[in-house]
Enzyme design. Structure first.
Site, PDB file in Angstrom:
ATOM      1  N   ARG A  15       0.844  -1.211   0.000  1.00 33.68           N
ATOM      2  CA  ARG A  15       0.000   0.000   0.000  1.00 33.68           C
ATOM      3  C   ARG A  15       0.873   1.252   0.000  1.00 33.68           C
ATOM      4  O   ARG A  15       2.067   1.185   0.285  1.00 33.68           O
ATOM      5  CB  ARG A  15      -0.857   0.048   1.271  1.00 33.68           C
ATOM      6  CG  ARG A  15      -1.935  -0.968   1.317  1.00 33.68           C
ATOM      7  CD  ARG A  15      -2.916  -0.666   2.422  1.00 33.68           C
ATOM      8  NE  ARG A  15      -2.486  -1.156   3.726  1.00 33.68           N
ATOM      9  CZ  ARG A  15      -2.388  -0.405   4.816  1.00 33.68           C
ATOM     10  NH1 ARG A  15      -2.663   0.884   4.771  1.00 33.68           N
ATOM     11  NH2 ARG A  15      -2.008  -0.935   5.961  1.00 33.68           N
ATOM     12  N   VAL A  64       7.470  -7.753  10.011  1.00 31.22           N
ATOM     13  CA  VAL A  64       8.878  -7.343  10.110  1.00 31.22           C
ATOM     14  C   VAL A  64       9.403  -7.369  11.547  1.00 31.22           C
ATOM     15  O   VAL A  64      10.617  -7.405  11.766  1.00 31.22           O
ATOM     16  CB  VAL A  64       9.117  -5.929   9.515  1.00 31.22           C
ATOM     17  CG1 VAL A  64       8.886  -5.906   8.018  1.00 31.22           C
ATOM     18  CG2 VAL A  64       8.292  -4.859  10.232  1.00 31.22           C
ATOM     19  N   TYR A 155       6.663   7.401  17.533  1.00 31.52           N
ATOM     20  CA  TYR A 155       6.974   7.415  16.092  1.00 31.52           C
ATOM     21  C   TYR A 155       8.246   8.238  15.821  1.00 31.52           C
ATOM     22  O   TYR A 155       9.123   7.819  15.052  1.00 31.52           O
ATOM     23  CB  TYR A 155       5.766   8.004  15.365  1.00 31.52           C
ATOM     24  CG  TYR A 155       5.823   7.979  13.859  1.00 31.52           C
ATOM     25  CD1 TYR A 155       5.579   6.805  13.145  1.00 31.52           C
ATOM     26  CD2 TYR A 155       6.078   9.148  13.133  1.00 31.52           C
ATOM     27  CE1 TYR A 155       5.599   6.797  11.761  1.00 31.52           C
ATOM     28  CE2 TYR A 155       6.102   9.142  11.748  1.00 31.52           C
ATOM     29  CZ  TYR A 155       5.854   7.960  11.070  1.00 31.52           C
ATOM     30  OH  TYR A 155       5.875   7.955   9.687  1.00 31.52           O
TER      31      TYR A 155
HETATM   32  P1  NDP Z   1       0.442   2.794   4.953  1.00 28.51           P
HETATM   33  O1  NDP Z   1      -0.226   2.753   6.275  1.00 28.51           O
HETATM   34  O2  NDP Z   1      -0.308   3.301   3.766  1.00 28.51           O
HETATM   35  O3  NDP Z   1       1.019   1.318   4.584  1.00 28.51           O
HETATM   36  C1  NDP Z   1       1.770   0.637   5.537  1.00 28.51           C
HETATM   37  C2  NDP Z   1       2.351  -0.604   4.922  1.00 28.51           C
HETATM   38  O4  NDP Z   1       3.183  -1.250   5.917  1.00 28.51           O
HETATM   39  C3  NDP Z   1       1.321  -1.622   4.508  1.00 28.51           C
HETATM   40  O5  NDP Z   1       1.780  -2.295   3.353  1.00 28.51           O
HETATM   41  C4  NDP Z   1       1.274  -2.596   5.703  1.00 28.51           C
HETATM   42  O6  NDP Z   1       0.878  -3.910   5.346  1.00 28.51           O
HETATM   43  C5  NDP Z   1       2.745  -2.598   6.081  1.00 28.51           C
HETATM   44  N1  NDP Z   1       3.006  -3.005   7.444  1.00 28.51           N
HETATM   45  C6  NDP Z   1       2.554  -2.462   8.595  1.00 28.51           C
HETATM   46  N2  NDP Z   1       3.027  -3.138   9.659  1.00 28.51           N
HETATM   47  C7  NDP Z   1       3.802  -4.141   9.165  1.00 28.51           C
HETATM   48  C8  NDP Z   1       4.542  -5.198   9.752  1.00 28.51           C
HETATM   49  N3  NDP Z   1       4.601  -5.355  11.081  1.00 28.51           N
HETATM   50  N4  NDP Z   1       5.202  -6.055   8.943  1.00 28.51           N
HETATM   51  C9  NDP Z   1       5.147  -5.925   7.597  1.00 28.51           C
HETATM   52  N5  NDP Z   1       4.445  -4.947   6.980  1.00 28.51           N
HETATM   53  C10 NDP Z   1       3.777  -4.063   7.756  1.00 28.51           C
HETATM   54  O7  NDP Z   1       1.789   3.631   5.193  1.00 28.51           O
HETATM   55  P2  NDP Z   1       2.500   4.732   4.281  1.00 28.51           P
HETATM   56  O8  NDP Z   1       2.621   4.253   2.905  1.00 28.51           O
HETATM   57  O9  NDP Z   1       1.895   6.039   4.566  1.00 28.51           O
HETATM   58  O10 NDP Z   1       3.948   4.761   4.983  1.00 28.51           O
HETATM   59  C11 NDP Z   1       5.026   3.963   4.535  1.00 28.51           C
HETATM   60  C12 NDP Z   1       6.265   4.339   5.310  1.00 28.51           C
HETATM   61  O11 NDP Z   1       6.540   5.726   5.121  1.00 28.51           O
HETATM   62  C13 NDP Z   1       6.130   4.138   6.823  1.00 28.51           C
HETATM   63  O12 NDP Z   1       7.348   3.716   7.363  1.00 28.51           O
HETATM   64  C14 NDP Z   1       5.799   5.533   7.313  1.00 28.51           C
HETATM   65  O13 NDP Z   1       6.152   5.711   8.647  1.00 28.51           O
HETATM   66  C15 NDP Z   1       6.633   6.373   6.369  1.00 28.51           C
HETATM   67  N6  NDP Z   1       6.185   7.746   6.248  1.00 28.51           N
HETATM   68  C16 NDP Z   1       4.934   8.036   5.752  1.00 28.51           C
HETATM   69  C17 NDP Z   1       4.535   9.345   5.618  1.00 28.51           C
HETATM   70  C18 NDP Z   1       3.229   9.734   5.050  1.00 28.51           C
HETATM   71  O14 NDP Z   1       2.935  10.931   5.014  1.00 28.51           O
HETATM   72  N7  NDP Z   1       2.390   8.814   4.597  1.00 28.51           N
HETATM   73  C19 NDP Z   1       5.423  10.449   6.041  1.00 28.51           C
HETATM   74  C20 NDP Z   1       6.701  10.033   6.523  1.00 28.51           C
HETATM   75  C21 NDP Z   1       7.058   8.728   6.621  1.00 28.51           C
HETATM   76  P3  NDP Z   1      -0.677  -4.401   5.533  1.00 28.51           P
HETATM   77  O15 NDP Z   1      -1.490  -3.600   4.544  1.00 28.51           O
HETATM   78  O16 NDP Z   1      -0.645  -5.858   5.211  1.00 28.51           O
HETATM   79  O17 NDP Z   1      -1.067  -4.098   6.935  1.00 28.51           O
END
Ligand code: NDP
Length: 247
Positions: A15, A64, A155
């Site tokens: 995602r 993870v 976070y």
């Molecule tokens: P989303 O919430 O849209 O997606 C999160 C993804 O991480 C999903 O694919 C989810 O899988 C997966 N995930 C969550 N927990 C685990 C786990 N324990 N093991 C494996 N996979 C996991 O997040 P974003 O795309 O918004 O964020 C992606 C990264 O970018 C993150 O690290 C976030 O902190 C960072 N970030 C995001 C920002 C933003 O504005 N969106 C800003 C700054 C940093 P599943 O769908 O199967 O649960």
């Protein structure tokens, strides 16, 4: 920026930002392993998008933060694909709340997924990279790791921790030609930021010099540079992708 013949693992690739990274690396020719933890169908959709476009990808479910699951998953990737050239530690969660009310479990969950997860995946993937004497690791940090943010002590600590982790690992692995870098996104339109109400979103936009939220593709472009041949002389760095909201 050609990644033909290379194998990439993107955690949380099903995602948001991770999905954009998977699509980008696959479009550059890499075989991409799309990781998810709970929503397999989302990961399968990304895989279909990639293969429909002529690329190569597989889906791999694991948490993870679960040491045994991580070991098994990376062993199966190496067995199946023969190698790992690129690891993007992107999986992340939020459990926001003011410090005084934050539950210990909210601290643990965020640190375990966002920071320990990167440690576990990097530790096992780097074994293969060290043997090959080449590899690229990119950790997805956050502007919050630099600026801090009220309501996100867990976070911010995890994301700042990734920066120190990156610099230290970069120093340890440079002699083996393995680079380790961070990308620190600002506000990117994903399900994570959809959780914010409209007035909060407007308030945040007013503090961004470029005045819009970023897209997953903006982060994917930064990752693409770092893992490509163009990024070969860059290690231990953080590339900020935030519309200027933190300089
Ligand atoms: P989303 O919430 O849209 O997606 C999160 C993804 O991480 C999903 O694919 C989810 O899988 C997966 N995930 C969550 N927990 C685990 C786990 N324990 N093991 C494996 N996979 C996991 O997040 P974003 O795309 O918004 O964020 C992606 C990264 O970018 C993150 O690290 C976030 O902190 C960072 N970030 C995001 C920002 C933003 O504005 N969106 C800003 C700054 C940093 P599943 O769908 O199967 O649960």
């Amino acid at each position: 920026m050609n990644l033909k013949g290379q194998v990439a693992v993107v955690t949380g690739g099903s995602r948001g930002i991770g999905r954009a990274i998977c699509l980008r690396l696959a479009s550059m020719g890499a075989f991409v392993y799309i990781n998810y933890v709970s929503r397999s169908t989302a990961a399968e959709e990304v895989q279909k998008e990639i293969t429909d476009a002529g690329g190569k990808a597989a889906v791999i479910g694991f948490d993870v933060a679960d040491s045994t699951g991580v070991q098994e998953a990376f062993k199966s990737v190496v067995k199946e694909a023969g190698t790992i050239d690129i690891l993007v530690n992107n999986a992340g969660i939020t459990r926001d709340g003011l410090m005084a009310r934050m539950k210990e479990s909210d601290w643990d969950d965020v640190l375990n997924t966002n920071l320990k997860g990167a440690f576990l995946c990097s530790k096992i993937a780097s074994r293969t990279m060290m043997k090959k004497k080449t590899g690229r690791i990119v950790n997805i940090s956050s502007v919050t790791g630099y600026s801090g943010n009220a309501g996100q002590v867990n976070y911010a600590a995890a994301k700042a921790g990734l920066v120190g982790f990156t610099k230290s690992m970069a120093q340890e692995y440079a002699s083996r030609n393995v680079t380790v870098n961070c990308v620190a996104p600002g506000f990117i339109e994903t399900e994570m930021t959809d959780l914010l109400d409209t007035s909060t979103q407007e308030q945040i936009k007013s503090e961004i010099p470029l005045a819009v939220f970023g897209q997953g593709e903006d982060v994917a472009g930064a990752v693409a540079y770092l893992v490509s041949e163009d990024g070969r002389y860059v290690t231990g760095q953080t590339l900020h992708v935030n519309g200027g909201m933190y300089m």
